[in-house]
Design a protein around this motif. Structure first.
Motif, short mmCIF file in Angstrom:
data_model
loop_
_atom_site.label_atom_id
_atom_site.label_comp_id
_atom_site.label_asym_id
_atom_site.label_seq_id
_atom_site.Cartn_x
_atom_site.Cartn_y
_atom_site.Cartn_z
N HIS A 1 4.73 2.03 25.84
CA HIS A 1 5.34 1.06 24.94
C HIS A 1 4.47 -0.18 24.79
N THR B 1 1.15 0.96 22.73
CA THR B 1 1.26 1.62 21.43
C THR B 1 2.45 1.16 20.61
N TRP C 1 5.41 2.11 20.91
CA TRP C 1 6.40 3.18 20.82
C TRP C 1 7.67 2.66 21.46
#
Length: 66
Positions: free
Chosen positions: A22, A25, A27
């Motif tokens: 996380h 990236t 995400w």
């Protein structure tokens, strides 16, 4: 007890890796970034979870049989 240590270690490993993914990236998954008191310390918490996971795996291995 060995299985419990392995399961908790696996969950800690997954959440630690999810926190690192996380951070690098963006995400949006995992548990670490959802805790407000860790704001600004997510990378440290994720690395700590990964280290905890390996410690739990080592403890499970030292316990011997299931």
């Amino acid at each position: 007890m060995k299985k419990v240590l392995e399961i908790v270690g696996f969950l800690a490993l997954v959440q630690g890796v999810a926190g690192l993914v996380h951070e690098f990236t963006d995400w949006d998954w995992g548990f670490v970034q959802r805790l407000g008191f860790l704001d600004g310390y997510e990378i440290y918490a994720s690395v700590a979870l990964v280290v905890l996971a390996f410690a739990l795996f080592a403890a499970a291995e030292s316990r011997g049989g299931g």
